[in-house]
Design a protein around this motif. Structure first.
Motif, PDB file in Angstrom:
ATOM      1  N   GLY A  10       0.813  -1.199   0.000  1.00  0.00           N
ATOM      2  CA  GLY A  10       0.000   0.000   0.000  1.00  0.00           C
ATOM      3  C   GLY A  10       0.845   1.247   0.000  1.00  0.00           C
ATOM      4  O   GLY A  10       2.051   1.205  -0.259  1.00  0.00           O
ATOM      5  N   LEU A  11       0.201   2.365   0.292  1.00  0.00           N
ATOM      6  CA  LEU A  11       0.849   3.671   0.330  1.00  0.00           C
ATOM      7  C   LEU A  11       1.122   4.067   1.768  1.00  0.00           C
ATOM      8  O   LEU A  11       0.230   4.005   2.624  1.00  0.00           O
ATOM      9  N   VAL A  12       2.348   4.483   2.037  1.00  0.00           N
ATOM     10  CA  VAL A  12       2.738   4.893   3.379  1.00  0.00           C
ATOM     11  C   VAL A  12       3.731   6.042   3.277  1.00  0.00           C
ATOM     12  O   VAL A  12       4.484   6.144   2.308  1.00  0.00           O
ATOM     13  N   GLN A  13       3.719   6.923   4.270  1.00  0.00           N
ATOM     14  CA  GLN A  13       4.663   8.031   4.289  1.00  0.00           C
ATOM     15  C   GLN A  13       6.021   7.588   4.805  1.00  0.00           C
ATOM     16  O   GLN A  13       6.133   6.604   5.543  1.00  0.00           O
ATOM     17  N   ALA A  14       7.058   8.307   4.400  1.00  0.00           N
ATOM     18  CA  ALA A  14       8.405   8.007   4.871  1.00  0.00           C
ATOM     19  C   ALA A  14       8.443   7.994   6.393  1.00  0.00           C
ATOM     20  O   ALA A  14       7.857   8.853   7.051  1.00  0.00           O
ATOM     21  N   GLY A  15       9.132   6.999   6.928  1.00  0.00           N
ATOM     22  CA  GLY A  15       9.204   6.825   8.366  1.00  0.00           C
ATOM     23  C   GLY A  15       8.153   5.888   8.918  1.00  0.00           C
ATOM     24  O   GLY A  15       8.241   5.478  10.083  1.00  0.00           O
ATOM     25  N   GLY A  16       7.182   5.538   8.107  1.00  0.00           N
ATOM     26  CA  GLY A  16       6.113   4.664   8.536  1.00  0.00           C
ATOM     27  C   GLY A  16       6.477   3.199   8.442  1.00  0.00           C
ATOM     28  O   GLY A  16       7.601   2.836   8.096  1.00  0.00           O
ATOM     29  N   SER A  17       5.491   2.352   8.741  1.00  0.00           N
ATOM     30  CA  SER A  17       5.697   0.907   8.755  1.00  0.00           C
ATOM     31  C   SER A  17       4.637   0.196   7.935  1.00  0.00           C
ATOM     32  O   SER A  17       3.527   0.695   7.736  1.00  0.00           O
ATOM     33  N   LEU A  18       4.989  -0.988   7.483  1.00  0.00           N
ATOM     34  CA  LEU A  18       4.087  -1.823   6.715  1.00  0.00           C
ATOM     35  C   LEU A  18       4.484  -3.273   6.956  1.00  0.00           C
ATOM     36  O   LEU A  18       5.668  -3.575   7.131  1.00  0.00           O
ATOM     37  N   ARG A  19       3.498  -4.159   6.952  1.00  0.00           N
ATOM     38  CA  ARG A  19       3.761  -5.585   7.138  1.00  0.00           C
ATOM     39  C   ARG A  19       3.219  -6.355   5.941  1.00  0.00           C
ATOM     40  O   ARG A  19       2.022  -6.313   5.651  1.00  0.00           O
ATOM     41  N   LEU A  20       4.102  -7.051   5.259  1.00  0.00           N
ATOM     42  CA  LEU A  20       3.728  -7.857   4.112  1.00  0.00           C
ATOM     43  C   LEU A  20       3.560  -9.315   4.518  1.00  0.00           C
ATOM     44  O   LEU A  20       4.288  -9.819   5.368  1.00  0.00           O
ATOM     45  N   VAL A  78       5.183 -16.560   4.939  1.00  0.00           N
ATOM     46  CA  VAL A  78       6.361 -15.778   5.253  1.00  0.00           C
ATOM     47  C   VAL A  78       5.936 -14.320   5.341  1.00  0.00           C
ATOM     48  O   VAL A  78       5.023 -13.884   4.625  1.00  0.00           O
ATOM     49  N   TYR A  79       6.586 -13.559   6.235  1.00  0.00           N
ATOM     50  CA  TYR A  79       6.193 -12.187   6.491  1.00  0.00           C
ATOM     51  C   TYR A  79       7.400 -11.264   6.389  1.00  0.00           C
ATOM     52  O   TYR A  79       8.543 -11.682   6.563  1.00  0.00           O
ATOM     53  N   LEU A  80       7.129 -10.004   6.134  1.00  0.00           N
ATOM     54  CA  LEU A  80       8.175  -8.992   6.114  1.00  0.00           C
ATOM     55  C   LEU A  80       7.658  -7.755   6.834  1.00  0.00           C
ATOM     56  O   LEU A  80       6.776  -7.061   6.329  1.00  0.00           O
ATOM     57  N   GLN A  81       8.202  -7.501   8.018  1.00  0.00           N
ATOM     58  CA  GLN A  81       7.872  -6.299   8.767  1.00  0.00           C
ATOM     59  C   GLN A  81       8.831  -5.204   8.335  1.00  0.00           C
ATOM     60  O   GLN A  81      10.045  -5.341   8.490  1.00  0.00           O
ATOM     61  N   MET A  82       8.301  -4.116   7.799  1.00  0.00           N
ATOM     62  CA  MET A  82       9.107  -3.029   7.273  1.00  0.00           C
ATOM     63  C   MET A  82       8.886  -1.783   8.116  1.00  0.00           C
ATOM     64  O   MET A  82       7.777  -1.251   8.172  1.00  0.00           O
ATOM     65  N   ASN A  83       9.935  -1.326   8.769  1.00  0.00           N
ATOM     66  CA  ASN A  83       9.884  -0.128   9.595  1.00  0.00           C
ATOM     67  C   ASN A  83      10.801   0.944   9.021  1.00  0.00           C
ATOM     68  O   ASN A  83      11.683   0.661   8.215  1.00  0.00           O
ATOM     69  N   SER A  84      10.598   2.175   9.462  1.00  0.00           N
ATOM     70  CA  SER A  84      11.415   3.305   9.016  1.00  0.00           C
ATOM     71  C   SER A  84      11.538   3.342   7.502  1.00  0.00           C
ATOM     72  O   SER A  84      12.626   3.478   6.944  1.00  0.00           O
ATOM     73  N   LEU A  85      10.415   3.232   6.838  1.00  0.00           N
ATOM     74  CA  LEU A  85      10.408   3.155   5.380  1.00  0.00           C
ATOM     75  C   LEU A  85      10.917   4.445   4.742  1.00  0.00           C
ATOM     76  O   LEU A  85      10.676   5.540   5.240  1.00  0.00           O
ATOM     77  N   LYS A  86      11.608   4.273   3.627  1.00  0.00           N
ATOM     78  CA  LYS A  86      12.179   5.372   2.865  1.00  0.00           C
ATOM     79  C   LYS A  86      11.599   5.368   1.457  1.00  0.00           C
ATOM     80  O   LYS A  86      11.178   4.326   0.961  1.00  0.00           O
ATOM     81  N   PRO A  87      11.588   6.517   0.781  1.00  0.00           N
ATOM     82  CA  PRO A  87      11.085   6.549  -0.596  1.00  0.00           C
ATOM     83  C   PRO A  87      11.789   5.547  -1.509  1.00  0.00           C
ATOM     84  O   PRO A  87      11.153   5.000  -2.418  1.00  0.00           O
ATOM     85  N   GLU A  88      13.061   5.291  -1.278  1.00  0.00           N
ATOM     86  CA  GLU A  88      13.793   4.343  -2.095  1.00  0.00           C
ATOM     87  C   GLU A  88      13.371   2.892  -1.875  1.00  0.00           C
ATOM     88  O   GLU A  88      13.822   1.996  -2.596  1.00  0.00           O
ATOM     89  N   ASP A  89      12.514   2.641  -0.889  1.00  0.00           N
ATOM     90  CA  ASP A  89      11.952   1.310  -0.691  1.00  0.00           C
ATOM     91  C   ASP A  89      10.774   1.048  -1.622  1.00  0.00           C
ATOM     92  O   ASP A  89      10.275  -0.081  -1.677  1.00  0.00           O
ATOM     93  N   THR A  90      10.321   2.060  -2.326  1.00  0.00           N
ATOM     94  CA  THR A  90       9.198   1.909  -3.245  1.00  0.00           C
ATOM     95  C   THR A  90       9.517   0.882  -4.322  1.00  0.00           C
ATOM     96  O   THR A  90      10.521   0.999  -5.028  1.00  0.00           O
ATOM     97  N   ALA A  91       8.670  -0.136  -4.442  1.00  0.00           N
ATOM     98  CA  ALA A  91       8.894  -1.214  -5.394  1.00  0.00           C
ATOM     99  C   ALA A  91       7.737  -2.196  -5.324  1.00  0.00           C
ATOM    100  O   ALA A  91       6.898  -2.130  -4.422  1.00  0.00           O
ATOM    101  N   VAL A  92       7.706  -3.104  -6.279  1.00  0.00           N
ATOM    102  CA  VAL A  92       6.836  -4.264  -6.180  1.00  0.00           C
ATOM    103  C   VAL A  92       7.604  -5.333  -5.418  1.00  0.00           C
ATOM    104  O   VAL A  92       8.730  -5.678  -5.785  1.00  0.00           O
ATOM    105  N   TYR A  93       7.009  -5.841  -4.364  1.00  0.00           N
ATOM    106  CA  TYR A  93       7.649  -6.839  -3.524  1.00  0.00           C
ATOM    107  C   TYR A  93       7.108  -8.225  -3.847  1.00  0.00           C
ATOM    108  O   TYR A  93       5.888  -8.429  -3.898  1.00  0.00           O
ATOM    109  N   TYR A  94       8.015  -9.163  -4.061  1.00  0.00           N
ATOM    110  CA  TYR A  94       7.663 -10.531  -4.423  1.00  0.00           C
ATOM    111  C   TYR A  94       8.148 -11.507  -3.356  1.00  0.00           C
ATOM    112  O   TYR A  94       9.256 -11.367  -2.841  1.00  0.00           O
ATOM    113  N   CYS A  95       7.340 -12.506  -3.044  1.00  0.00           N
ATOM    114  CA  CYS A  95       7.809 -13.561  -2.159  1.00  0.00           C
ATOM    115  C   CYS A  95       8.225 -14.768  -2.986  1.00  0.00           C
ATOM    116  O   CYS A  95       7.758 -14.974  -4.111  1.00  0.00           O
ATOM    117  N   ASN A  96       9.115 -15.548  -2.420  1.00  0.00           N
ATOM    118  CA  ASN A  96       9.672 -16.720  -3.086  1.00  0.00           C
ATOM    119  C   ASN A  96       9.792 -17.860  -2.081  1.00  0.00           C
ATOM    120  O   ASN A  96      10.075 -17.637  -0.906  1.00  0.00           O
TER     121      ASN A  96
END
Length: 121
Positions: A10-20, A78-96
């Motif tokens: 989803g959409l989140v502001q820099a510094g925020g968190s997201l859990r995939l 499988v999960y990915l907890q993402m904290n302190s997000l940065k604009p350069e983290d913007t991407a399509v995330y794929y699990c394998n």
């Protein structure tokens, strides 16, 4: 047929968190190493993190200290907890996942279709 389905982008502001999250389904005997990869526009797909069946994790230098990978074998997820997000983290995330379909078969890599993460500045 084996399927891996990601969710939580989803959409989140820099510094925020997201859990995939990524859940595997289908006729699966065993899942070995699992991982997360990402691909930004115009750039090659890159490794973000991996986790072995025993729980040993490795991270790309760009996300180390900010992201945490985990898994739940009973849920085939499988999960990915993402904290302190940065604009350069913007991407399509794929699990394998390295998955074997029968007791006698070897492992084969399977991919999800991806979930979009957008980090605004």
């Amino acid at each position: 047929q084996v399927q891996l389905v990601e969710s939580g982008g989803g959409l989140v502001q820099a510094g925020g968190s997201l859990r995939l999250s990524c859940a595997a389904s289908g006729s699966i005997f065993r899942i070995d190493t699992m991982g997360w990869y990402r691909q930004a526009p115009g750039k090659p797909r890159e490794l973000v993190a991996t986790i072995t069946s025993g729980g040993s994790a490795r991270y790309a230098d760009s996300v180390k200290g900010r992201f945490t990978i985990s898994r739940d074998n009973s849920k085939k997820s499988v999960y990915l907890q993402m904290n302190s997000l940065k604009p350069e983290d913007t991407a399509v995330y794929y699990c394998n996942g390295a998955i074997s379909l029968t007791v006698a078969a070897g492992y084969k890599g399977y991919w999800g279709k991806g979930t979009l993460v957008t980090v605004s500045s």
